[in-house]
Structure formats: structure tokens, C-alpha cells
Scaffold this motif. Structure first.
Motif, PDB file in Angstrom:
ATOM      1  N   ALA A   1      45.530 -70.163 -87.508  1.00  0.00           N
ATOM      2  CA  ALA A   1      44.032 -71.015 -87.501  1.00  0.00           C
ATOM      3  C   ALA A   1      43.574 -71.537 -85.953  1.00  0.00           C
ATOM      4  N   ILE A   2      44.812 -72.346 -85.530  1.00  0.00           N
ATOM      5  CA  ILE A   2      44.611 -73.032 -84.216  1.00  0.00           C
ATOM      6  C   ILE A   2      44.577 -72.211 -83.203  1.00  0.00           C
ATOM      7  N   SER A   3      45.259 -71.022 -83.023  1.00  0.00           N
ATOM      8  CA  SER A   3      45.222 -70.117 -81.876  1.00  0.00           C
ATOM      9  C   SER A   3      43.975 -69.339 -81.699  1.00  0.00           C
ATOM     10  N   ASP A   4      43.079 -69.042 -83.084  1.00  0.00           N
ATOM     11  CA  ASP A   4      42.038 -68.264 -82.970  1.00  0.00           C
ATOM     12  C   ASP A   4      40.884 -68.975 -82.516  1.00  0.00           C
ATOM     13  N   SER A   5      40.488 -68.845 -81.212  1.00  0.00           N
ATOM     14  CA  SER A   5      39.519 -69.701 -81.060  1.00  0.00           C
ATOM     15  C   SER A   5      37.943 -69.259 -81.443  1.00  0.00           C
TER      16      SER A   5
ATOM     17  N   HIS B   1      35.576 -74.619 -72.825  1.00  0.00           N
ATOM     18  CA  HIS B   1      35.227 -73.439 -72.680  1.00  0.00           C
ATOM     19  C   HIS B   1      35.218 -72.280 -74.070  1.00  0.00           C
ATOM     20  N   HIS B   2      35.710 -72.712 -75.043  1.00  0.00           N
ATOM     21  CA  HIS B   2      35.480 -72.134 -76.437  1.00  0.00           C
ATOM     22  C   HIS B   2      34.471 -72.355 -77.091  1.00  0.00           C
ATOM     23  N   ILE B   3      33.709 -73.641 -77.162  1.00  0.00           N
ATOM     24  CA  ILE B   3      32.904 -74.010 -77.989  1.00  0.00           C
ATOM     25  C   ILE B   3      31.554 -73.404 -77.711  1.00  0.00           C
ATOM     26  N   ARG B   4      30.932 -72.874 -78.832  1.00  0.00           N
ATOM     27  CA  ARG B   4      29.727 -72.160 -78.942  1.00  0.00           C
ATOM     28  C   ARG B   4      28.652 -73.141 -79.085  1.00  0.00           C
ATOM     29  N   MET B   5      28.814 -74.307 -80.078  1.00  0.00           N
ATOM     30  CA  MET B   5      27.733 -75.071 -80.418  1.00  0.00           C
ATOM     31  C   MET B   5      28.224 -76.581 -80.049  1.00  0.00           C
TER      32      MET B   5
ATOM     33  N   ASN C   1      36.774 -75.053 -63.589  1.00  0.00           N
ATOM     34  CA  ASN C   1      37.440 -74.901 -65.036  1.00  0.00           C
ATOM     35  C   ASN C   1      36.966 -73.379 -65.611  1.00  0.00           C
ATOM     36  N   PRO C   2      37.423 -72.860 -66.676  1.00  0.00           N
ATOM     37  CA  PRO C   2      36.972 -71.607 -67.025  1.00  0.00           C
ATOM     38  C   PRO C   2      35.708 -71.626 -67.484  1.00  0.00           C
ATOM     39  N   PRO C   3      34.670 -70.573 -67.267  1.00  0.00           N
ATOM     40  CA  PRO C   3      33.352 -70.631 -67.510  1.00  0.00           C
ATOM     41  C   PRO C   3      32.936 -70.881 -68.954  1.00  0.00           C
ATOM     42  N   LEU C   4      31.963 -71.846 -69.266  1.00  0.00           N
ATOM     43  CA  LEU C   4      31.646 -72.085 -70.645  1.00  0.00           C
ATOM     44  C   LEU C   4      30.847 -70.976 -71.250  1.00  0.00           C
ATOM     45  N   MET C   5      31.212 -70.822 -72.801  1.00  0.00           N
ATOM     46  CA  MET C   5      30.515 -69.757 -73.534  1.00  0.00           C
ATOM     47  C   MET C   5      29.497 -70.413 -74.602  1.00  0.00           C
ATOM     48  N   MET C   6      29.092 -71.652 -74.129  1.00  0.00           N
ATOM     49  CA  MET C   6      28.152 -72.336 -75.023  1.00  0.00           C
ATOM     50  C   MET C   6      26.836 -71.631 -75.245  1.00  0.00           C
ATOM     51  N   GLU C   7      26.456 -71.659 -76.450  1.00  0.00           N
ATOM     52  CA  GLU C   7      25.101 -70.961 -76.871  1.00  0.00           C
ATOM     53  C   GLU C   7      24.284 -72.233 -77.202  1.00  0.00           C
ATOM     54  N   ARG C   8      24.563 -73.057 -77.693  1.00  0.00           N
ATOM     55  CA  ARG C   8      23.763 -74.019 -78.342  1.00  0.00           C
ATOM     56  C   ARG C   8      23.962 -75.564 -77.812  1.00  0.00           C
ATOM     57  N   PHE C   9      23.259 -76.441 -77.104  1.00  0.00           N
ATOM     58  CA  PHE C   9      23.737 -77.527 -76.461  1.00  0.00           C
ATOM     59  C   PHE C   9      22.611 -78.564 -77.105  1.00  0.00           C
ATOM     60  N   GLU C  10      23.092 -79.697 -77.839  1.00  0.00           N
ATOM     61  CA  GLU C  10      22.014 -80.690 -78.068  1.00  0.00           C
ATOM     62  C   GLU C  10      22.698 -82.347 -77.906  1.00  0.00           C
TER      63      GLU C  10
ATOM     64  N   LEU D   1      22.403 -90.247 -63.022  1.00  0.00           N
ATOM     65  CA  LEU D   1      21.689 -88.994 -63.095  1.00  0.00           C
ATOM     66  C   LEU D   1      22.896 -87.806 -62.894  1.00  0.00           C
ATOM     67  N   TYR D   2      22.961 -86.930 -63.657  1.00  0.00           N
ATOM     68  CA  TYR D   2      23.940 -85.838 -63.627  1.00  0.00           C
ATOM     69  C   TYR D   2      23.350 -84.399 -63.710  1.00  0.00           C
ATOM     70  N   SER D   3      23.943 -83.509 -63.018  1.00  0.00           N
ATOM     71  CA  SER D   3      23.277 -82.098 -63.437  1.00  0.00           C
ATOM     72  C   SER D   3      24.216 -81.587 -64.700  1.00  0.00           C
ATOM     73  N   LEU D   4      23.472 -80.899 -65.719  1.00  0.00           N
ATOM     74  CA  LEU D   4      24.111 -80.705 -66.704  1.00  0.00           C
ATOM     75  C   LEU D   4      25.112 -79.622 -66.258  1.00  0.00           C
ATOM     76  N   PHE D   5      26.367 -79.485 -66.792  1.00  0.00           N
ATOM     77  CA  PHE D   5      27.457 -78.509 -66.349  1.00  0.00           C
ATOM     78  C   PHE D   5      27.660 -78.400 -65.098  1.00  0.00           C
ATOM     79  N   GLY D   6      27.698 -79.635 -64.430  1.00  0.00           N
ATOM     80  CA  GLY D   6      27.647 -79.468 -62.881  1.00  0.00           C
ATOM     81  C   GLY D   6      27.063 -78.583 -62.112  1.00  0.00           C
ATOM     82  N   GLY D   7      25.851 -78.109 -62.517  1.00  0.00           N
ATOM     83  CA  GLY D   7      25.059 -77.021 -61.946  1.00  0.00           C
ATOM     84  C   GLY D   7      25.502 -75.715 -62.026  1.00  0.00           C
ATOM     85  N   ILE D   8      26.503 -75.502 -62.995  1.00  0.00           N
ATOM     86  CA  ILE D   8      27.105 -74.035 -63.205  1.00  0.00           C
ATOM     87  C   ILE D   8      25.827 -73.320 -64.195  1.00  0.00           C
ATOM     88  N   TYR D   9      25.585 -72.289 -63.798  1.00  0.00           N
ATOM     89  CA  TYR D   9      24.797 -71.169 -64.829  1.00  0.00           C
ATOM     90  C   TYR D   9      25.614 -70.827 -65.880  1.00  0.00           C
ATOM     91  N   ILE D  10      25.064 -71.085 -67.307  1.00  0.00           N
ATOM     92  CA  ILE D  10      25.570 -70.803 -68.361  1.00  0.00           C
ATOM     93  C   ILE D  10      24.945 -69.657 -69.108  1.00  0.00           C
TER      94      ILE D  10
END
Length: 465
Positions: free
Chosen positions: A39-43, A83-87, A113-122, A151-160
Motif C-alpha cells: 500500500a505504502i509503496s504504490d504511489s 511530487h506524487h500528490i494529484r489533489m 525537486n522532482p516535477p509535480l504531478m498535481m492536477e487540482r490545487f485549492e 508574496l510567493y510565486s506558486l510552485f516557485g514559478g515552475i510550470y505544472i
């Protein structure tokens, strides 16, 4: 191990709701060492995280309202898994933990860091809406403790590239250096002071780069800038926009905001807290703009007599309207549903007593848009009509029982009865016996519904082609 992982996926995906699903995941890790490892190893099983409990956050969690230190500890624990979190949905009360979250996300993007895979951010700030870093509230300037930067750029200005749903509620970011906001399907901005909203060019860029946008919610937040500017901009086409929410805007903003886009396929429109000012120019601009509306929400919205003809014409420009959510309304706006939009006269089936109880206005000053049709006035044999002839389902809350009863009675008298009504639990208790019996005589189906719950008809109408 792969078989175990597949079994876990089946159990989790079969769970009826996210919190229960997460509970299943945790309980499965207690069964055996092999299940825990699988369970834990399956992201893919951990792409949505809910925080619900006190530290050390061992179960799930949907709302965090803790000290900045505790939130920082939590964020540190989450960092290897970000980097595994989708929501990611965050609700916090105070500015200090909010800023810690924004700094955490910004640092993650800047540190290779590894690129983010986020699909939904609130991110939602639930505290005092009038307190903002660096601004004065009740004579005192607010400066967050232990935070020199706000004042922060979201995700450090990295394109997601996977980010599709974005909500910013009571929080602001460095809009100019946050490039992640394109190809969205949901844009939800709420409770942000004008000077901290995205600049107009940035706001338009987000819309223009999101041609598949299906939901746009603007609640006291939109493009920064002068709302009465005469500068002309071409409207951005949003052909896939189905849901539009406009709430808590001063009157000068409303027409300006809607003028920046066209969305002919909107099905669900919400107008909230438009009262106390002259919103006539907004309603006039809206006439014929969204002809495919099937669901309309009117919440804490009034209608002074001088704009009533405009509101009648606006309602009449939505012929497919089937479902209306009505909340905290008075007679003044509900009477707009009882006028013949061709003659601009109250429906003749309404007796004087009914007109008096509604306080119906029958002396108007018209303009070119609202003037009655002379041929309709001259035709003694024509059948009178009402706006929204398909409207037969209501969802109501926080309306005085007498007003609601008279409204459904009047629509039935005029030949367009309400067939089903969903009433909030808190409202149904305010009906006395005779009034409830009167309502049951005028409605085929009366249902009780939780506030915010989607009804079957609502889902069906949104899914119709």
C-alpha cells in the motif's frame, strides 16, 4: 506484490467516498507487513490526501486549523511525497500557516525537486476576510508573525502541465511569476482585494490559455484594475464553459468582468449578493448573452423597481431555464417571474389581492431594450406568457415561508406550475400546518435536501448535451 497492489486498488476505488477510501487504505496497512509495503509503496493509491485529525495526523484530515509550527512539521513530512500528490486541498484559518504552505510550495519548485504531478490545487483561508499582510485593519497594520515575506510565486514559478483545477480563496500569490495557470478546466477565485487580484492582462491570459475551461467562479475576486476603464478588449471565447459564478461584486465591476469573455454554452449561472447598488447595466448587458442557461441560482439579490423591467427581459432571455435555486430573496425580485415580458404587465390571471401582496410595480420607465411590444399590447386575443416557461423545479433556502408559498401559488395560477421543490432542512421547520398544506396542494413533489448537495435533476441538466 503486484497482485496485492491490484487488490488494494480495487478495494480503495470501490469505496463510496474519499474519506472512507482513505480509511480503507490505512486499515489495510495494519493487516500484515506485506499489505503495508504494497500500500505504502504504490504511489497511485496516495494521490489525494485529506488531513482531519490532531497531530501526528495518523488518519485522514479535511480541515487543518493548527499553529504554524505544527503545519510546518506536517509539510516537512509531506515533502518527500509532494511530487506524487494529484489533489491538494488546504483549509487554514490564520495567515501564518497559510504563508508557510505557500513558501513550502515555492521552495519545492526552486530547489530542483522532482516535477509535480498535481492536477487540482485549492487553498482556502477561513479567517477574517479583512485582514491582509501589510494592510491596515481597524487602525492597525497586520504583519504575520515569523514571516517577513508574504508574496510567493506558486510552485516557485515552475510550470505544472497537469494542473487543471485551481482555487485561491482569501489568499494571494505573485501572479506575474506564477506560470502554471493555463489549460485549466476550473478557475475559482474568491475574497481577494482588488489590488491583490491578478492584473487584467494576467487574468485575460489565464482565460485565453484555457480554452477547455468548464467552470469559472469569481466571488469578490477577478481582474485588478479600473472597472470603469473605457479601454476596449476583444472578448475571449470560452466555448466549453458550463458553470459561471459571479458573487460579491460592486456594481461597476460586474459588466466589466463579463465583457472579457463569451461563453454561449453556459448551463449553470449563479448570481450572489448583488444588492444595494444599481446593477441595472449588468442585467441589461446579460440579456441574450447566455441563452442556454438551464440552472439559475439567485442568492441575496434584490431588484429595485427601476431595474425590474431589465430583470424581466433578462429572465426572458433564458428560455431553457428549468431549475432555479432561490435563497434569501424577497418579493421584489420574485415578482419578475410573474410579468408578461412582451407587454411588461403583470400576468392578467393574478388577482389584485395577489398583486398587492407581492407589492407588484406596474408603472415603469422604459428604454429601447425594455419597452413593451406594441403588437402585443394591441392584440386582445394573444395568450399572455411568463418568462422561463420550462421552469418547474425549485431549490429553496432561507426564504420566508409566506413569500415562497405565494410565489409557487402565483406561478400555478399563471399556468406554469412548479412540479418539484427541494427545501433546506432548516427552512422546512419554519412552515406551519396550513401553510405547508397549501404548498403541498400546489407542488407535486416536496423534498428535503441538505444545503450544497446536488440533486438528481441538477446532475441530469448539467450532463445534457
Amino acid at each position: 506484490m503486484e497482485i496485492l497492489s491490484n487488490i488494494i486498488r480495487y478495494i480503495v476505488w470501490s469505496a463510496p467516498s474519499p474519506p472512507i477510501g482513505i480509511s480503507w487504505r490505512l486499515q489495510l496497512t495494519w493487516v500484515s507487513r506485506h499489505l503495508r509495503h504494497a500500500a505504502i509503496s504504490d504511489s497511485t493509491l496516495w494521490n489525494a490526501i485529506w488531513f482531519r485529525d490532531d497531530p501526528p495526523f495518523e488518519r485522514s484530515l479535511a480541515f487543518v486549523e493548527r499553529s504554524d509550527q505544527e503545519v510546518c512539521s506536517l509539510l516537512k513530512a509531506l515533502t518527500p511525497h509532494l511530487h506524487h500528490i494529484r489533489m491538494l486541498i488546504i483549509l487554514l484559518d490564520n495567515w501564518e500557516p497559510i504563508l508557510s504552505v505557500l513558501k513550502w510550495l515555492s521552495d519545492h519548485g526552486k530547489n530542483g525537486n522532482p516535477p509535480l504531478m498535481m492536477e487540482r490545487f485549492e487553498i482556502h483561508r477561513t479567517g477574517n476576510p479583512y485582514i491582509w499582510p501589510g494592510l491596515v485593519y481597524r487602525g492597525e497594520r497586520f504583519d504575520p508573525v515569523n514571516h517577513n515575506v508574504s508574496l510567493y510565486s506558486l510552485f516557485g514559478g515552475i510550470y505544472i502541465p497537469e494542473l487543471k483545477s485551481f482555487t485561491m480563496n482569501g489568499v494571494y500569490i505573485d501572479w506575474a511569476n506564477t506560470p502554471s495557470l493555463d489549460n485549466l478546466n476550473t478557475l475559482d477565485l474568491r475574497r481577494i482585494p482588488l489590488e491583490l487580484c491578478p492584473p487584467l492582462p494576467r487574468f485575460r491570459q489565464i482565460l485565453a490559455s484555457s480554452p477547455m475551461l468548464t467552470k469559472l467562479s469569481l466571488d469578490g475576486a477577478g481582474p485588478a484594475g479600473n472597472p470603469t476603464s473605457t479601454q476596449n478588449y476583444s472578448a475571449i471565447d470560452l466555448p466549453h464553459l458550463h458553470t459561471l459564478v459571479l458573487a460579491n461584486f460592486a456594481a461597476p465591476f460586474t459588466r466589466s468582468i463579463v465583457a472579457h469573455f463569451t461563453a454561449p454554452n453556459v448551463k449553470d449561472l449563479t448570481i450572489m449578493n448583488f444588492r444595494g447598488e444599481n446593477y441595472g447595466p449588468f442585467y441589461e448587458f446579460m440579456i441574450g448573452r447566455f441563452r442556454n442557461i438551464k440552472i439559475l441560482t439567485l442568492y441575496t439579490t434584490n431588484c429595485p423597481p427601476d431595474i425590474l423591467p431589465t430583470v424581466i427581459k433578462w429572465l426572458d432571455s433564458m428560455p431553457l431555464l428549468t431549475y432555479a435555486r432561490l435563497a434569501a430573496l424577497e418579493y421584489d425580485i420574485l415578482q419578475a417571474f410573474l410579468f408578461d415580458p412582451d407587454t411588461m404587465q403583470a400576468h392578467p390571471a393574478l388577482q389584485p389581492q395577489m398583486r398587492t401582496s407581492f407589492g407588484m410595480v406596474e408603472e415603469f420607465t422604459f428604454n429601447e431594450v425594455t419597452a413593451p411590444l406594441q403588437e402585443a399590447l394591441d392584440d386582445a386575443d394573444r395568450e399572455p406568457r411568463l418568462p422561463n416557461p420550462r421552469l418547474n423545479i425549485l431549490e429553496v433556502q432561507n426564504i420566508r415561508p409566506q413569500i415562497f408559498a405565494k410565489f409557487i401559488g402565483a406561478r400555478k395560477i399563471c399556468g406554469i406550475p412548479v412540479k418539484k421543490t427541494y427545501i433546506a432542512k432548516a427552512m422546512i421547520s419554519s412552515f406551519n400546518g396550513p401553510l405547508l398544506e397549501y404548498i403541498r396542494q400546489h407542488i407535486e413533489g416536496l423534498m428535503i435536501v441538505d444545503v450544497g448537495a446536488k440533486t438528481q435533476e441538477e446532475e441530469e441538466l448539467l450532463n445534457e448535451p
